[in-house]
Write a protein that holds these residues in place. Structure first.
Motif, PDB file in Angstrom:
ATOM      1  N   MET A 286       0.844  -1.183   0.000  1.00 55.44           N
ATOM      2  CA  MET A 286       0.000   0.000   0.000  1.00 55.44           C
ATOM      3  C   MET A 286       0.885   1.241   0.000  1.00 55.44           C
ATOM      4  O   MET A 286       1.799   1.346   0.804  1.00 55.44           O
ATOM      5  N   ASP A 287       0.592   2.148  -0.868  1.00 51.51           N
ATOM      6  CA  ASP A 287       1.316   3.410  -0.918  1.00 51.51           C
ATOM      7  C   ASP A 287       0.826   4.289   0.233  1.00 51.51           C
ATOM      8  O   ASP A 287      -0.346   4.680   0.271  1.00 51.51           O
ATOM      9  N   PRO A 288       1.716   4.605   1.199  1.00 53.26           N
ATOM     10  CA  PRO A 288       1.297   5.372   2.382  1.00 53.26           C
ATOM     11  C   PRO A 288       0.654   6.717   2.050  1.00 53.26           C
ATOM     12  O   PRO A 288      -0.341   7.094   2.663  1.00 53.26           O
ATOM     13  N   THR A 289       1.195   7.414   1.082  1.00 53.89           N
ATOM     14  CA  THR A 289       0.650   8.722   0.726  1.00 53.89           C
ATOM     15  C   THR A 289      -0.764   8.586   0.166  1.00 53.89           C
ATOM     16  O   THR A 289      -1.655   9.367   0.498  1.00 53.89           O
ATOM     17  N   GLU A 290      -0.977   7.556  -0.645  1.00 51.71           N
ATOM     18  CA  GLU A 290      -2.300   7.330  -1.220  1.00 51.71           C
ATOM     19  C   GLU A 290      -3.303   6.928  -0.139  1.00 51.71           C
ATOM     20  O   GLU A 290      -4.450   7.384  -0.133  1.00 51.71           O
ATOM     21  N   VAL A 291      -2.875   6.076   0.793  1.00 52.78           N
ATOM     22  CA  VAL A 291      -3.754   5.661   1.886  1.00 52.78           C
ATOM     23  C   VAL A 291      -4.143   6.870   2.726  1.00 52.78           C
ATOM     24  O   VAL A 291      -5.323   7.095   3.003  1.00 52.78           O
ATOM     25  N   LEU A 292      -3.154   7.656   3.138  1.00 46.39           N
ATOM     26  CA  LEU A 292      -3.442   8.848   3.941  1.00 46.39           C
ATOM     27  C   LEU A 292      -4.338   9.824   3.194  1.00 46.39           C
ATOM     28  O   LEU A 292      -5.267  10.392   3.770  1.00 46.39           O
ATOM     29  N   GLY A 293      -4.066  10.013   1.912  1.00 49.94           N
ATOM     30  CA  GLY A 293      -4.884  10.926   1.113  1.00 49.94           C
ATOM     31  C   GLY A 293      -6.336  10.491   1.063  1.00 49.94           C
ATOM     32  O   GLY A 293      -7.250  11.308   1.203  1.00 49.94           O
TER      33      GLY A 293
ATOM     34  N   ILE B  58      -5.426   0.011  10.876  1.00 59.10           N
ATOM     35  CA  ILE B  58      -4.441   0.608   9.983  1.00 59.10           C
ATOM     36  C   ILE B  58      -3.431   1.337  10.865  1.00 59.10           C
ATOM     37  O   ILE B  58      -3.811   2.143  11.708  1.00 59.10           O
ATOM     38  N   VAL B  59      -2.147   1.014  10.665  1.00 64.20           N
ATOM     39  CA  VAL B  59      -1.088   1.615  11.468  1.00 64.20           C
ATOM     40  C   VAL B  59      -0.177   2.407  10.538  1.00 64.20           C
ATOM     41  O   VAL B  59       0.343   1.866   9.559  1.00 64.20           O
ATOM     42  N   ILE B  60       0.013   3.681  10.848  1.00 64.47           N
ATOM     43  CA  ILE B  60       0.891   4.548  10.064  1.00 64.47           C
ATOM     44  C   ILE B  60       2.096   4.880  10.921  1.00 64.47           C
ATOM     45  O   ILE B  60       1.948   5.348  12.052  1.00 64.47           O
ATOM     46  N   ARG B  61       3.284   4.609  10.393  1.00 65.70           N
ATOM     47  CA  ARG B  61       4.519   4.861  11.140  1.00 65.70           C
ATOM     48  C   ARG B  61       5.376   5.872  10.396  1.00 65.70           C
ATOM     49  O   ARG B  61       5.514   5.790   9.178  1.00 65.70           O
TER      50      ARG B  61
ATOM     51  N   THR C 174       5.455   4.448   6.645  1.00 72.08           N
ATOM     52  CA  THR C 174       4.938   3.135   6.247  1.00 72.08           C
ATOM     53  C   THR C 174       3.510   2.974   6.747  1.00 72.08           C
ATOM     54  O   THR C 174       3.120   3.578   7.739  1.00 72.08           O
ATOM     55  N   VAL C 175       2.764   2.161   6.037  1.00 71.69           N
ATOM     56  CA  VAL C 175       1.391   1.839   6.420  1.00 71.69           C
ATOM     57  C   VAL C 175       1.279   0.327   6.511  1.00 71.69           C
ATOM     58  O   VAL C 175       1.650  -0.394   5.587  1.00 71.69           O
ATOM     59  N   ASP C 176       0.824  -0.147   7.655  1.00 71.84           N
ATOM     60  CA  ASP C 176       0.556  -1.565   7.844  1.00 71.84           C
ATOM     61  C   ASP C 176      -0.913  -1.700   8.197  1.00 71.84           C
ATOM     62  O   ASP C 176      -1.506  -0.813   8.804  1.00 71.84           O
ATOM     63  N   SER C 177      -1.473  -2.831   7.829  1.00 75.55           N
ATOM     64  CA  SER C 177      -2.867  -3.068   8.174  1.00 75.55           C
ATOM     65  C   SER C 177      -3.022  -4.457   8.762  1.00 75.55           C
ATOM     66  O   SER C 177      -2.252  -5.363   8.460  1.00 75.55           O
ATOM     67  N   VAL C 178      -4.010  -4.581   9.618  1.00 70.15           N
ATOM     68  CA  VAL C 178      -4.370  -5.869  10.187  1.00 70.15           C
ATOM     69  C   VAL C 178      -5.680  -6.259   9.523  1.00 70.15           C
ATOM     70  O   VAL C 178      -6.692  -5.566   9.665  1.00 70.15           O
ATOM     71  N   GLU C 179      -5.638  -7.353   8.778  1.00 70.45           N
ATOM     72  CA  GLU C 179      -6.827  -7.786   8.052  1.00 70.45           C
ATOM     73  C   GLU C 179      -7.852  -8.400   8.989  1.00 70.45           C
ATOM     74  O   GLU C 179      -7.510  -8.882  10.067  1.00 70.45           O
TER      75      GLU C 179
END
Length: 119
Positions: free
Chosen positions: A1-8, A81-84, A91-96
């Motif tokens: 996942m692209d962090p910038t796209e997720v945050l946007g 969703i975890v943003i570091r 970085t963006v990590d997610s827990v499914e």
């Protein structure tokens, strides 16, 4: 996942509300009605969140709404969703979501009660 796209996308109006509401399968129309979102905006947000993998087509896939037309049902694909931020990196990590099929468990409970009677 692209962090910038997720945050946007998470920063767009209604996106967090849609994710929160889509714990159970819903169509874009149902989300629009429930959250009082313009239907075109609901469809755009759902599509963007699905492209990021945050929403998924429900396994059942389709429902026939009031109009009798087939509607895709969407369900939140993540629980967390975890943003570091580490220096210059993000970085963006997610827990499914767990894939436990609660609907099957519910049907089994209902069936067990109807066959065995209320205890």
């Amino acid at each position: 996942m692209d962090p910038t796209e997720v945050l946007g996308n998470l920063g767009k109006k209604y996106s967090p509300d849609i994710l929160r509401s889509a714990a159970e399968p819903k169509s874009a129309q149902e989300l629009s009605d429930e959250l009082d979102i313009p239907v075109t905006t609901s469809y755009r947000r759902v599509e963007a969140l699905a492209e990021l993998g945050l929403l998924a087509d429900d396994e059942e896939g389709r429902d026939f709404g009031e109009t009798g037309r087939s509607q895709t049902l969407y369900r939140r694909n993540v629980e967390e969703i975890v943003i570091r931020f580490d220096g210059d990196e993000m970085t963006v990590d997610s827990v499914e979501r767990e894939e436990t099929d609660q609907r099957l468990a519910s049907v089994w409970d209902d069936l067990s009660r109807s066959v065995g009677g209320d205890d």
